[in-house]
Design a protein around this motif. Structure first.
Motif, PDB file in Angstrom:
ATOM      1  N   VAL A 268       0.846  -1.200   0.000  1.00 53.78           N
ATOM      2  CA  VAL A 268       0.000   0.000   0.000  1.00 53.78           C
ATOM      3  C   VAL A 268       0.878   1.245   0.000  1.00 53.78           C
ATOM      4  N   LYS A 269       1.968   1.187   0.730  1.00 49.54           N
ATOM      5  CA  LYS A 269       2.880   2.335   0.788  1.00 49.54           C
ATOM      6  C   LYS A 269       3.581   2.585  -0.542  1.00 49.54           C
ATOM      7  N   ILE A 273      -2.791   0.660  -4.160  1.00 45.34           N
ATOM      8  CA  ILE A 273      -4.205   1.003  -4.371  1.00 45.34           C
ATOM      9  C   ILE A 273      -4.399   1.694  -5.719  1.00 45.34           C
ATOM     10  N   ASP A 274      -3.522   2.619  -6.049  1.00 44.21           N
ATOM     11  CA  ASP A 274      -3.603   3.264  -7.371  1.00 44.21           C
ATOM     12  C   ASP A 274      -3.403   2.251  -8.488  1.00 44.21           C
ATOM     13  N   THR A 277      -6.513   0.085  -8.870  1.00 41.94           N
ATOM     14  CA  THR A 277      -7.587   0.885  -9.452  1.00 41.94           C
ATOM     15  C   THR A 277      -7.444   0.954 -10.966  1.00 41.94           C
ATOM     16  N   GLN A 299      -1.350  -5.782   3.602  1.00 40.89           N
ATOM     17  CA  GLN A 299      -1.055  -4.512   2.946  1.00 40.89           C
ATOM     18  C   GLN A 299      -0.235  -4.700   1.680  1.00 40.89           C
ATOM     19  N   LYS A 379     -11.447   4.128  -6.394  1.00 36.64           N
ATOM     20  CA  LYS A 379     -10.244   4.105  -5.551  1.00 36.64           C
ATOM     21  C   LYS A 379     -10.594   4.175  -4.070  1.00 36.64           C
ATOM     22  N   ALA A 380     -11.563   4.996  -3.713  1.00 35.12           N
ATOM     23  CA  ALA A 380     -11.929   5.142  -2.299  1.00 35.12           C
ATOM     24  C   ALA A 380     -12.411   3.816  -1.708  1.00 35.12           C
ATOM     25  N   TRP A 382     -11.347   0.810  -2.816  1.00 37.03           N
ATOM     26  CA  TRP A 382     -10.156  -0.018  -2.644  1.00 37.03           C
ATOM     27  C   TRP A 382      -9.419   0.344  -1.354  1.00 37.03           C
ATOM     28  N   GLU A 383      -9.429   1.618  -1.013  1.00 39.66           N
ATOM     29  CA  GLU A 383      -8.809   2.009   0.254  1.00 39.66           C
ATOM     30  C   GLU A 383      -9.503   1.334   1.433  1.00 39.66           C
ATOM     31  N   LYS A 384     -10.830   1.250   1.370  1.00 39.25           N
ATOM     32  CA  LYS A 384     -11.568   0.564   2.429  1.00 39.25           C
ATOM     33  C   LYS A 384     -11.313  -0.934   2.400  1.00 39.25           C
ATOM     34  N   THR A 387      -8.374  -1.855   4.313  1.00 41.80           N
ATOM     35  CA  THR A 387      -8.567  -1.864   5.768  1.00 41.80           C
ATOM     36  C   THR A 387      -9.230  -3.168   6.208  1.00 41.80           C
TER      37      THR A 387
END
Length: 525
Positions: A268-269, A273-274, A277, A299, A379-380, A382-384, A387
Protein backbone atom coordinates in the motif's frame (compact mmCIF):
# COMPACT_ATOMS: atom_id res chain seq x y z
CA UNK A 1 4.63 -9.66 1.66
CA UNK A 2 8.06 -11.17 1.03
CA UNK A 3 8.55 -13.51 -1.88
CA UNK A 4 9.02 -16.51 0.45
CA UNK A 5 5.77 -15.69 2.22
CA UNK A 6 3.98 -15.40 -1.14
CA UNK A 7 5.33 -18.78 -2.17
CA UNK A 8 4.12 -20.36 1.07
CA UNK A 9 0.72 -18.76 0.63
CA UNK A 10 0.34 -19.96 -2.96
CA UNK A 11 1.37 -23.48 -1.95
CA UNK A 12 -1.11 -23.43 0.92
CA UNK A 13 -3.96 -22.18 -1.26
CA UNK A 14 -3.41 -25.01 -3.73
CA UNK A 15 -3.20 -27.56 -0.96
CA UNK A 16 -6.25 -26.32 0.91
CA UNK A 17 -8.52 -26.06 -2.07
CA UNK A 18 -7.55 -29.34 -3.69
CA UNK A 19 -9.12 -32.56 -2.54
CA UNK A 20 -6.29 -34.85 -3.59
CA UNK A 21 -6.78 -38.59 -3.99
CA UNK A 22 -4.58 -41.52 -3.21
CA UNK A 23 -5.45 -44.84 -4.80
CA UNK A 24 -5.63 -47.18 -1.81
CA UNK A 25 -6.50 -50.86 -2.02
CA UNK A 26 -7.59 -52.93 0.92
CA UNK A 27 -5.54 -56.02 1.76
CA UNK A 28 -6.41 -59.00 -0.39
CA UNK A 29 -7.59 -60.90 2.67
CA UNK A 30 -9.91 -58.13 3.85
CA UNK A 31 -10.75 -55.92 0.88
CA UNK A 32 -14.14 -55.16 2.41
CA UNK A 33 -16.30 -56.37 5.23
CA UNK A 34 -18.18 -59.64 4.66
CA UNK A 35 -21.40 -58.89 2.83
CA UNK A 36 -24.41 -59.06 5.17
CA UNK A 37 -27.30 -60.97 3.63
CA UNK A 38 -29.58 -57.98 4.23
CA UNK A 39 -27.25 -55.58 2.42
CA UNK A 40 -28.82 -55.74 -1.03
CA UNK A 41 -26.87 -52.82 -2.52
CA UNK A 42 -23.46 -54.21 -1.68
CA UNK A 43 -24.54 -57.73 -2.68
CA UNK A 44 -25.57 -56.31 -6.04
CA UNK A 45 -22.40 -54.27 -6.62
CA UNK A 46 -20.04 -57.08 -5.67
CA UNK A 47 -21.33 -59.15 -8.59
CA UNK A 48 -19.72 -56.68 -11.01
CA UNK A 49 -17.01 -54.87 -9.03
CA UNK A 50 -13.95 -56.65 -7.56
CA UNK A 51 -14.07 -56.72 -3.74
CA UNK A 52 -10.70 -54.94 -3.50
CA UNK A 53 -12.38 -51.84 -5.00
CA UNK A 54 -15.20 -51.75 -2.41
CA UNK A 55 -15.05 -50.35 1.10
CA UNK A 56 -17.82 -50.60 3.69
CA UNK A 57 -17.67 -48.61 6.93
CA UNK A 58 -16.44 -51.75 8.68
CA UNK A 59 -13.56 -52.20 6.21
CA UNK A 60 -10.14 -51.67 7.81
CA UNK A 61 -9.13 -49.28 5.02
CA UNK A 62 -12.41 -47.33 4.90
CA UNK A 63 -11.17 -44.41 7.02
CA UNK A 64 -7.99 -44.00 5.00
CA UNK A 65 -9.82 -44.10 1.68
CA UNK A 66 -12.49 -41.65 2.81
CA UNK A 67 -10.06 -39.13 4.32
CA UNK A 68 -7.45 -39.39 1.56
CA UNK A 69 -9.14 -36.65 -0.45
CA UNK A 70 -9.96 -34.24 2.36
CA UNK A 71 -7.85 -31.10 2.52
CA UNK A 72 -10.44 -28.83 4.14
CA UNK A 73 -10.28 -30.55 7.49
CA UNK A 74 -13.35 -28.80 8.87
CA UNK A 75 -15.15 -31.86 7.51
CA UNK A 76 -12.92 -34.37 9.33
CA UNK A 77 -15.31 -34.61 12.24
CA UNK A 78 -17.42 -37.17 14.02
CA UNK A 79 -20.40 -34.98 13.12
CA UNK A 80 -19.76 -35.33 9.38
CA UNK A 81 -22.27 -37.57 7.60
CA UNK A 82 -20.09 -40.09 5.80
CA UNK A 83 -20.94 -42.57 3.02
CA UNK A 84 -21.97 -46.11 3.87
CA UNK A 85 -19.72 -47.38 1.08
CA UNK A 86 -16.89 -46.17 -1.13
CA UNK A 87 -16.46 -47.62 -4.61
CA UNK A 88 -13.13 -47.04 -6.38
CA UNK A 89 -13.81 -48.11 -9.99
CA UNK A 90 -11.06 -48.71 -12.49
CA UNK A 91 -13.31 -48.97 -15.55
CA UNK A 92 -16.65 -47.65 -16.73
CA UNK A 93 -18.49 -50.93 -16.13
CA UNK A 94 -17.89 -50.59 -12.40
CA UNK A 95 -19.54 -47.17 -12.43
CA UNK A 96 -22.46 -48.53 -14.43
CA UNK A 97 -22.92 -51.31 -11.89
CA UNK A 98 -22.89 -48.84 -9.00
CA UNK A 99 -25.60 -46.75 -10.67
CA UNK A 100 -27.80 -49.72 -11.57
CA UNK A 101 -27.52 -51.20 -8.08
CA UNK A 102 -27.99 -47.81 -6.47
CA UNK A 103 -31.19 -47.17 -8.38
CA UNK A 104 -32.47 -50.68 -7.68
CA UNK A 105 -31.89 -50.55 -3.92
CA UNK A 106 -32.31 -46.87 -3.12
CA UNK A 107 -28.65 -46.02 -2.56
CA UNK A 108 -27.74 -42.56 -3.84
CA UNK A 109 -24.26 -41.88 -5.18
CA UNK A 110 -21.93 -38.94 -4.74
CA UNK A 111 -18.90 -38.62 -7.00
CA UNK A 112 -15.39 -37.58 -6.04
CA UNK A 113 -12.89 -36.89 -8.80
CA UNK A 114 -10.10 -35.36 -6.77
CA UNK A 115 -10.41 -31.60 -7.32
CA UNK A 116 -11.47 -28.42 -5.62
CA UNK A 117 -14.44 -29.24 -3.42
CA UNK A 118 -14.77 -26.37 -1.00
CA UNK A 119 -17.93 -27.65 0.71
CA UNK A 120 -17.00 -31.34 0.64
CA UNK A 121 -20.19 -32.36 -1.15
CA UNK A 122 -18.42 -35.10 -3.09
CA UNK A 123 -17.75 -37.19 0.02
CA UNK A 124 -20.17 -36.00 2.72
CA UNK A 125 -23.79 -34.98 3.17
CA UNK A 126 -25.14 -31.96 4.98
CA UNK A 127 -27.91 -34.07 6.51
CA UNK A 128 -28.33 -37.69 7.62
CA UNK A 129 -28.93 -39.96 4.63
CA UNK A 130 -27.75 -43.25 3.17
CA UNK A 131 -25.37 -42.79 0.25
CA UNK A 132 -22.24 -44.21 -1.34
CA UNK A 133 -19.27 -42.42 -2.90
CA UNK A 134 -17.84 -43.28 -6.30
CA UNK A 135 -14.19 -42.27 -5.90
CA UNK A 136 -12.65 -41.81 -9.36
CA UNK A 137 -9.03 -41.69 -8.18
CA UNK A 138 -8.07 -44.95 -9.93
CA UNK A 139 -9.37 -43.68 -13.27
CA UNK A 140 -6.80 -41.15 -14.39
CA UNK A 141 -5.51 -42.15 -17.82
CA UNK A 142 -4.54 -39.44 -20.32
CA UNK A 143 -4.40 -40.46 -23.99
CA UNK A 144 -2.89 -37.94 -26.42
CA UNK A 145 -3.47 -37.73 -30.18
CA UNK A 146 -0.77 -35.35 -31.34
CA UNK A 147 -1.87 -35.41 -34.98
CA UNK A 148 -5.40 -34.28 -34.13
CA UNK A 149 -4.24 -32.11 -31.20
CA UNK A 150 -6.76 -33.78 -28.89
CA UNK A 151 -6.67 -35.82 -25.69
CA UNK A 152 -8.96 -38.14 -23.77
CA UNK A 153 -8.59 -37.66 -20.01
CA UNK A 154 -10.33 -39.60 -17.26
CA UNK A 155 -12.24 -37.69 -14.61
CA UNK A 156 -9.99 -38.99 -11.82
CA UNK A 157 -6.87 -37.44 -13.34
CA UNK A 158 -5.59 -34.25 -11.83
CA UNK A 159 -4.71 -31.22 -13.91
CA UNK A 160 -1.00 -31.68 -13.28
CA UNK A 161 -1.18 -35.17 -14.77
CA UNK A 162 -3.00 -33.82 -17.82
CA UNK A 163 -0.53 -30.97 -18.32
CA UNK A 164 2.46 -33.31 -17.88
CA UNK A 165 1.15 -35.86 -20.37
CA UNK A 166 0.33 -33.22 -22.99
CA UNK A 167 3.74 -31.53 -22.76
CA UNK A 168 5.61 -34.86 -22.83
CA UNK A 169 3.78 -36.06 -25.94
CA UNK A 170 3.43 -32.74 -27.78
CA UNK A 171 5.68 -29.95 -26.40
CA UNK A 172 4.06 -27.36 -28.67
CA UNK A 173 0.60 -27.91 -27.17
CA UNK A 174 -1.01 -27.15 -23.82
CA UNK A 175 -4.42 -26.96 -22.24
CA UNK A 176 -6.30 -24.03 -20.61
CA UNK A 177 -7.40 -24.99 -17.11
CA UNK A 178 -6.70 -24.22 -13.45
CA UNK A 179 -3.54 -23.06 -11.69
CA UNK A 180 -3.23 -25.73 -9.01
CA UNK A 181 -1.98 -29.07 -10.31
CA UNK A 182 -3.95 -31.09 -7.75
CA UNK A 183 -7.35 -30.01 -9.08
CA UNK A 184 -9.32 -33.00 -10.36
CA UNK A 185 -10.42 -32.99 -13.98
CA UNK A 186 -13.98 -34.22 -13.33
CA UNK A 187 -15.19 -31.45 -11.05
CA UNK A 188 -13.10 -28.74 -12.70
CA UNK A 189 -14.43 -29.30 -16.23
CA UNK A 190 -17.96 -29.78 -14.89
CA UNK A 191 -17.94 -26.25 -13.49
CA UNK A 192 -16.27 -24.49 -16.41
CA UNK A 193 -12.66 -24.32 -15.27
CA UNK A 194 -10.32 -21.39 -15.85
CA UNK A 195 -6.70 -20.48 -15.23
CA UNK A 196 -3.83 -18.45 -16.66
CA UNK A 197 -4.79 -19.17 -20.29
CA UNK A 198 -8.40 -18.03 -19.94
CA UNK A 199 -7.91 -14.81 -21.91
CA UNK A 200 -6.32 -16.66 -24.83
CA UNK A 201 -8.38 -19.86 -24.97
CA UNK A 202 -11.38 -19.49 -22.65
CA UNK A 203 -12.47 -22.06 -20.09
CA UNK A 204 -11.58 -25.73 -19.97
CA UNK A 205 -15.21 -26.55 -20.77
CA UNK A 206 -15.04 -24.38 -23.89
CA UNK A 207 -12.42 -26.81 -25.17
CA UNK A 208 -14.26 -30.07 -24.41
CA UNK A 209 -15.37 -31.76 -27.65
CA UNK A 210 -16.72 -35.11 -26.44
CA UNK A 211 -17.32 -37.05 -23.23
CA UNK A 212 -18.30 -40.47 -21.93
CA UNK A 213 -21.02 -40.34 -19.27
CA UNK A 214 -22.86 -42.93 -17.20
CA UNK A 215 -26.42 -41.64 -16.95
CA UNK A 216 -29.07 -42.24 -14.28
CA UNK A 217 -30.10 -45.48 -16.00
CA UNK A 218 -26.56 -46.85 -16.00
CA UNK A 219 -26.05 -46.36 -19.74
CA UNK A 220 -22.64 -45.33 -21.05
CA UNK A 221 -23.18 -42.45 -23.47
CA UNK A 222 -21.00 -40.30 -25.70
CA UNK A 223 -21.77 -36.93 -27.29
CA UNK A 224 -23.67 -38.48 -30.18
CA UNK A 225 -25.83 -40.79 -28.07
CA UNK A 226 -26.48 -38.33 -25.24
CA UNK A 227 -27.55 -35.44 -27.50
CA UNK A 228 -26.44 -31.82 -27.60
CA UNK A 229 -28.51 -30.51 -24.66
CA UNK A 230 -27.05 -33.17 -22.37
CA UNK A 231 -23.54 -32.49 -23.70
CA UNK A 232 -24.13 -28.76 -23.17
CA UNK A 233 -25.19 -29.31 -19.55
CA UNK A 234 -22.14 -31.28 -18.43
CA UNK A 235 -19.73 -28.59 -19.70
CA UNK A 236 -20.21 -26.11 -16.87
CA UNK A 237 -23.43 -27.19 -15.16
CA UNK A 238 -21.59 -28.40 -12.08
CA UNK A 239 -20.58 -31.89 -11.05
CA UNK A 240 -22.94 -34.61 -9.85
CA UNK A 241 -26.17 -33.39 -11.40
CA UNK A 242 -26.51 -35.21 -14.71
CA UNK A 243 -24.57 -38.43 -14.28
CA UNK A 244 -20.98 -39.54 -13.80
CA UNK A 245 -18.55 -38.33 -16.45
CA UNK A 246 -16.03 -41.11 -17.01
CA UNK A 247 -13.74 -39.26 -19.41
CA UNK A 248 -13.48 -36.12 -21.51
CA UNK A 249 -12.12 -35.48 -24.97
CA UNK A 250 -10.47 -32.07 -25.14
CA UNK A 251 -9.03 -29.88 -27.85
CA UNK A 252 -5.40 -29.03 -27.12
CA UNK A 253 -4.12 -25.51 -27.78
CA UNK A 254 -0.84 -24.18 -29.24
CA UNK A 255 1.72 -22.71 -26.87
CA UNK A 256 4.98 -20.98 -27.92
CA UNK A 257 8.45 -22.37 -27.14
CA UNK A 258 9.02 -19.58 -24.61
CA UNK A 259 6.65 -17.94 -22.17
CA UNK A 260 7.41 -15.29 -19.57
CA UNK A 261 6.24 -15.07 -15.97
CA UNK A 262 6.58 -12.23 -13.50
CA UNK A 263 5.52 -11.76 -9.89
CA UNK A 264 5.76 -8.19 -8.64
CA UNK A 265 4.87 -7.17 -5.09
CA UNK A 266 3.54 -3.71 -4.30
CA UNK A 267 2.62 -2.59 -0.82
CA UNK A 268 0.00 0.00 0.00
CA UNK A 269 2.88 2.33 0.79
CA UNK A 270 4.22 1.71 -2.72
CA UNK A 271 1.00 2.77 -4.43
CA UNK A 272 -0.77 -0.61 -4.60
CA UNK A 273 -4.21 1.00 -4.37
CA UNK A 274 -3.60 3.26 -7.37
CA UNK A 275 -2.20 0.32 -9.31
CA UNK A 276 -5.20 -1.92 -8.61
CA UNK A 277 -7.59 0.88 -9.45
CA UNK A 278 -6.00 1.13 -12.88
CA UNK A 279 -5.42 -2.63 -13.27
CA UNK A 280 -9.13 -3.41 -13.20
CA UNK A 281 -9.60 -1.55 -16.48
CA UNK A 282 -6.22 -2.29 -18.10
CA UNK A 283 -5.93 -6.03 -17.45
CA UNK A 284 -9.17 -7.10 -19.23
CA UNK A 285 -8.19 -5.01 -22.29
CA UNK A 286 -4.61 -6.29 -22.70
CA UNK A 287 -3.72 -8.50 -25.68
CA UNK A 288 -5.05 -12.04 -25.27
CA UNK A 289 -1.52 -13.43 -24.90
CA UNK A 290 -1.09 -11.65 -21.55
CA UNK A 291 -2.77 -12.45 -18.24
CA UNK A 292 -2.04 -10.29 -15.18
CA UNK A 293 -3.85 -11.31 -12.02
CA UNK A 294 -3.61 -10.05 -8.43
CA UNK A 295 -3.35 -11.70 -5.04
CA UNK A 296 -4.06 -9.18 -2.25
CA UNK A 297 -3.28 -9.96 1.39
CA UNK A 298 -2.73 -7.63 4.32
CA UNK A 299 -1.05 -4.51 2.95
CA UNK A 300 0.46 -6.24 -0.08
CA UNK A 301 -0.66 -6.91 -3.65
CA UNK A 302 1.19 -9.38 -5.85
CA UNK A 303 0.81 -8.79 -9.60
CA UNK A 304 1.34 -12.14 -11.28
CA UNK A 305 1.54 -12.54 -15.04
CA UNK A 306 1.84 -15.16 -17.75
CA UNK A 307 2.79 -13.91 -21.21
CA UNK A 308 2.82 -16.21 -24.22
CA UNK A 309 6.03 -14.76 -25.58
CA UNK A 310 9.47 -13.48 -24.64
CA UNK A 311 10.63 -10.85 -22.18
CA UNK A 312 11.85 -8.75 -25.11
CA UNK A 313 8.25 -8.31 -26.25
CA UNK A 314 6.62 -8.24 -22.82
CA UNK A 315 8.52 -5.31 -21.32
CA UNK A 316 7.61 -2.72 -24.00
CA UNK A 317 4.03 -4.00 -24.03
CA UNK A 318 3.68 -3.50 -20.28
CA UNK A 319 5.42 -0.13 -20.39
CA UNK A 320 3.01 0.98 -23.09
CA UNK A 321 -0.19 -0.30 -21.50
CA UNK A 322 0.57 -0.28 -17.76
CA UNK A 323 3.73 1.79 -17.18
CA UNK A 324 2.85 2.47 -13.54
CA UNK A 325 3.73 -1.14 -12.61
CA UNK A 326 7.32 -0.53 -13.71
CA UNK A 327 8.01 -3.86 -15.39
CA UNK A 328 11.63 -4.27 -16.50
CA UNK A 329 13.78 -7.19 -17.70
CA UNK A 330 14.84 -8.05 -14.15
CA UNK A 331 11.25 -9.10 -13.42
CA UNK A 332 11.13 -11.59 -16.30
CA UNK A 333 11.38 -15.34 -15.87
CA UNK A 334 11.49 -17.04 -19.27
CA UNK A 335 10.70 -20.75 -19.54
CA UNK A 336 8.62 -23.29 -21.43
CA UNK A 337 4.86 -23.33 -20.90
CA UNK A 338 5.01 -26.60 -18.94
CA UNK A 339 7.67 -25.11 -16.64
CA UNK A 340 5.39 -22.13 -15.99
CA UNK A 341 2.61 -24.40 -14.73
CA UNK A 342 4.38 -25.35 -11.45
CA UNK A 343 6.26 -22.03 -11.28
CA UNK A 344 3.09 -19.98 -10.81
CA UNK A 345 1.81 -21.70 -7.64
CA UNK A 346 5.16 -22.98 -6.30
CA UNK A 347 7.70 -20.33 -7.34
CA UNK A 348 11.27 -21.03 -8.43
CA UNK A 349 11.44 -24.26 -6.44
CA UNK A 350 8.60 -25.80 -8.48
CA UNK A 351 9.56 -28.48 -11.00
CA UNK A 352 7.68 -30.22 -13.79
CA UNK A 353 7.83 -33.47 -11.78
CA UNK A 354 5.80 -31.71 -9.07
CA UNK A 355 2.83 -31.89 -11.45
CA UNK A 356 2.60 -35.62 -10.76
CA UNK A 357 2.41 -35.21 -6.97
CA UNK A 358 -1.21 -36.03 -6.08
CA UNK A 359 -0.88 -35.46 -2.34
CA UNK A 360 -0.03 -32.70 0.11
CA UNK A 361 0.90 -32.71 3.77
CA UNK A 362 -0.56 -29.25 4.35
CA UNK A 363 -4.02 -29.39 5.87
CA UNK A 364 -6.15 -26.60 7.29
CA UNK A 365 -9.71 -25.42 7.79
CA UNK A 366 -11.11 -23.17 5.06
CA UNK A 367 -13.98 -20.98 3.87
CA UNK A 368 -14.30 -19.62 0.33
CA UNK A 369 -16.62 -17.20 -1.49
CA UNK A 370 -16.62 -15.48 -4.89
CA UNK A 371 -17.82 -12.45 -6.85
CA UNK A 372 -17.77 -10.98 -10.35
CA UNK A 373 -17.10 -7.31 -11.08
CA UNK A 374 -18.71 -5.62 -14.09
CA UNK A 375 -17.86 -1.96 -13.43
CA UNK A 376 -14.60 -0.52 -12.06
CA UNK A 377 -14.49 -0.18 -8.28
CA UNK A 378 -13.59 3.39 -7.19
CA UNK A 379 -10.24 4.10 -5.55
CA UNK A 380 -11.93 5.14 -2.30
CA UNK A 381 -13.51 1.70 -2.06
CA UNK A 382 -10.16 -0.02 -2.64
CA UNK A 383 -8.81 2.01 0.25
CA UNK A 384 -11.57 0.56 2.43
CA UNK A 385 -10.94 -2.93 1.07
CA UNK A 386 -7.36 -2.78 2.29
CA UNK A 387 -8.57 -1.86 5.77
CA UNK A 388 -10.66 -5.05 5.63
CA UNK A 389 -7.57 -7.06 4.67
CA UNK A 390 -5.90 -6.27 8.01
CA UNK A 391 -8.91 -6.97 10.24
CA UNK A 392 -8.73 -9.92 12.65
CA UNK A 393 -9.41 -13.13 10.77
CA UNK A 394 -8.80 -11.49 7.37
CA UNK A 395 -8.25 -13.68 4.34
CA UNK A 396 -6.91 -13.24 0.81
CA UNK A 397 -8.49 -11.78 -2.33
CA UNK A 398 -7.47 -13.39 -5.63
CA UNK A 399 -8.55 -11.46 -8.72
CA UNK A 400 -8.49 -12.89 -12.25
CA UNK A 401 -9.12 -10.53 -15.20
CA UNK A 402 -11.40 -11.60 -18.02
CA UNK A 403 -11.62 -10.14 -21.52
CA UNK A 404 -10.18 -11.81 -24.58
CA UNK A 405 -11.45 -15.25 -25.56
CA UNK A 406 -13.47 -15.96 -22.42
CA UNK A 407 -15.50 -12.80 -22.99
CA UNK A 408 -16.02 -13.36 -26.72
CA UNK A 409 -18.04 -16.54 -26.18
CA UNK A 410 -21.82 -16.18 -25.93
CA UNK A 411 -23.12 -16.53 -22.35
CA UNK A 412 -25.47 -19.32 -23.45
CA UNK A 413 -22.83 -21.32 -25.33
CA UNK A 414 -22.12 -23.35 -22.19
CA UNK A 415 -23.74 -23.25 -18.74
CA UNK A 416 -20.78 -21.11 -17.55
CA UNK A 417 -22.26 -17.61 -18.08
CA UNK A 418 -19.63 -15.28 -16.58
CA UNK A 419 -18.37 -13.72 -19.78
CA UNK A 420 -19.10 -9.99 -19.89
CA UNK A 421 -17.25 -9.03 -16.71
CA UNK A 422 -14.03 -7.24 -15.82
CA UNK A 423 -12.75 -9.77 -13.32
CA UNK A 424 -13.52 -12.52 -10.84
CA UNK A 425 -12.80 -12.31 -7.11
CA UNK A 426 -12.14 -15.31 -4.93
CA UNK A 427 -12.19 -14.68 -1.17
CA UNK A 428 -9.98 -17.29 0.49
CA UNK A 429 -9.83 -17.83 4.21
CA UNK A 430 -8.12 -20.57 6.14
CA UNK A 431 -7.11 -21.30 9.72
CA UNK A 432 -5.45 -23.91 11.87
CA UNK A 433 -7.11 -25.45 14.89
CA UNK A 434 -10.71 -26.51 15.28
CA UNK A 435 -11.70 -23.66 17.57
CA UNK A 436 -10.07 -20.91 15.51
CA UNK A 437 -12.66 -20.58 12.77
CA UNK A 438 -15.10 -18.06 14.23
CA UNK A 439 -13.15 -14.94 13.23
CA UNK A 440 -12.17 -16.08 9.70
CA UNK A 441 -15.68 -17.30 8.94
CA UNK A 442 -17.22 -14.08 10.20
CA UNK A 443 -14.69 -12.02 8.24
CA UNK A 444 -15.60 -13.90 5.04
CA UNK A 445 -19.30 -13.20 5.49
CA UNK A 446 -18.81 -9.58 6.57
CA UNK A 447 -16.41 -8.91 3.69
CA UNK A 448 -18.89 -10.44 1.27
CA UNK A 449 -21.65 -8.18 2.64
CA UNK A 450 -19.40 -5.11 2.37
CA UNK A 451 -18.65 -5.84 -1.30
CA UNK A 452 -22.29 -6.14 -2.36
CA UNK A 453 -22.70 -2.57 -3.76
CA UNK A 454 -19.57 -2.89 -5.92
CA UNK A 455 -20.04 -6.26 -7.65
CA UNK A 456 -22.46 -7.81 -10.14
CA UNK A 457 -26.18 -7.50 -9.46
CA UNK A 458 -29.48 -9.10 -10.49
CA UNK A 459 -28.18 -11.70 -9.89
CA UNK A 460 -25.05 -11.28 -7.85
CA UNK A 461 -22.85 -13.79 -9.64
CA UNK A 462 -20.71 -16.56 -8.16
CA UNK A 463 -18.51 -19.30 -9.62
CA UNK A 464 -19.79 -22.83 -9.07
CA UNK A 465 -16.29 -24.27 -8.71
CA UNK A 466 -15.91 -22.00 -5.68
CA UNK A 467 -18.86 -23.77 -4.08
CA UNK A 468 -20.53 -21.78 -1.28
CA UNK A 469 -23.47 -23.19 0.68
CA UNK A 470 -24.14 -19.74 2.16
CA UNK A 471 -25.83 -18.97 -1.18
CA UNK A 472 -28.58 -21.51 -0.50
CA UNK A 473 -29.33 -25.23 -0.61
CA UNK A 474 -31.95 -27.40 -2.25
CA UNK A 475 -35.18 -28.27 -0.48
CA UNK A 476 -36.55 -31.75 -1.19
CA UNK A 477 -40.29 -32.37 -1.53
CA UNK A 478 -41.58 -35.80 -2.44
CA UNK A 479 -37.98 -37.05 -2.92
CA UNK A 480 -37.32 -34.40 -5.62
CA UNK A 481 -35.29 -31.20 -5.21
CA UNK A 482 -37.55 -28.22 -5.85
CA UNK A 483 -36.84 -25.85 -8.70
CA UNK A 484 -37.71 -22.77 -6.65
CA UNK A 485 -35.22 -23.61 -3.90
CA UNK A 486 -32.56 -24.30 -6.53
CA UNK A 487 -33.12 -20.95 -8.22
CA UNK A 488 -31.97 -19.14 -5.06
CA UNK A 489 -28.39 -20.29 -5.49
CA UNK A 490 -28.57 -21.54 -9.09
CA UNK A 491 -29.10 -18.19 -10.81
CA UNK A 492 -26.02 -16.85 -9.03
CA UNK A 493 -23.89 -19.60 -10.55
CA UNK A 494 -25.63 -19.87 -13.93
CA UNK A 495 -27.67 -16.70 -14.53
CA UNK A 496 -30.16 -17.26 -17.37
CA UNK A 497 -28.77 -20.72 -18.09
CA UNK A 498 -30.22 -22.18 -14.88
CA UNK A 499 -33.67 -22.83 -16.34
CA UNK A 500 -32.24 -24.72 -19.33
CA UNK A 501 -30.10 -26.78 -16.97
CA UNK A 502 -33.18 -27.66 -14.91
CA UNK A 503 -35.18 -28.63 -18.01
CA UNK A 504 -32.28 -30.80 -19.18
CA UNK A 505 -32.12 -32.40 -15.75
CA UNK A 506 -35.84 -33.23 -16.00
CA UNK A 507 -35.19 -35.07 -19.27
CA UNK A 508 -32.09 -37.03 -18.28
CA UNK A 509 -32.72 -37.60 -14.53
CA UNK A 510 -36.38 -36.80 -13.74
CA UNK A 511 -36.29 -38.78 -10.49
CA UNK A 512 -33.39 -36.63 -9.22
CA UNK A 513 -31.19 -39.63 -8.51
CA UNK A 514 -27.95 -37.66 -8.84
CA UNK A 515 -28.28 -34.93 -6.27
CA UNK A 516 -26.55 -33.05 -3.50
CA UNK A 517 -27.23 -29.84 -1.61
CA UNK A 518 -26.49 -27.73 -4.69
CA UNK A 519 -27.23 -30.05 -7.61
CA UNK A 520 -29.44 -28.93 -10.48
CA UNK A 521 -33.11 -29.72 -9.65
CA UNK A 522 -35.41 -31.05 -12.37
CA UNK A 523 -37.95 -28.59 -13.81
CA UNK A 524 -40.76 -31.07 -14.34
CA UNK A 525 -43.53 -28.81 -15.61
Amino acid sequence: MAASKAFALALLLCALSATCHVAISAPASSGYAPVPIKDDFLSCVVRSVPPRLLFAKSSPAYGSVWSSSIRNIKFVSEKTVKPLYIITPNNASHIQAAVVCGRRYGMRLRVRSGGHDYEGLSYRSDKPEAFAVVDMSQMRQVRIDGKLATAWVDSGAQLGELYYAVAKATPGLGFPAGVCATIGVGGHFSGGGFGMLLRKFGTAADNVIDAKVVDANGRLLDRKSMGEDYFWAIRGGGGESFGIVVSWQVKLVPVPPTVTVFQIHKGVKDGAIDLITKWQQVAPALPDDLMVRIMAMGQDAMFEALYLGTCKDLVPLMNSRFPELGVNPSHCNEMSWIQSVPYIPLGKSGTVKDLLNRTSNIKAFGKYKSDYVRDPIPKAVWEKIFTWLVKPGAGVMIMDPYGGKISSVDEAATPFPHRKVLFNIQYVNYWFGEGAGALPTQWSRDMYAFMEPYVSKNPRQAYVNYRDLDLGVNQVVGDISTYESGRVWGEKYYKGNFEKLARTKARVDPNDYFRNEQSIPPLLK
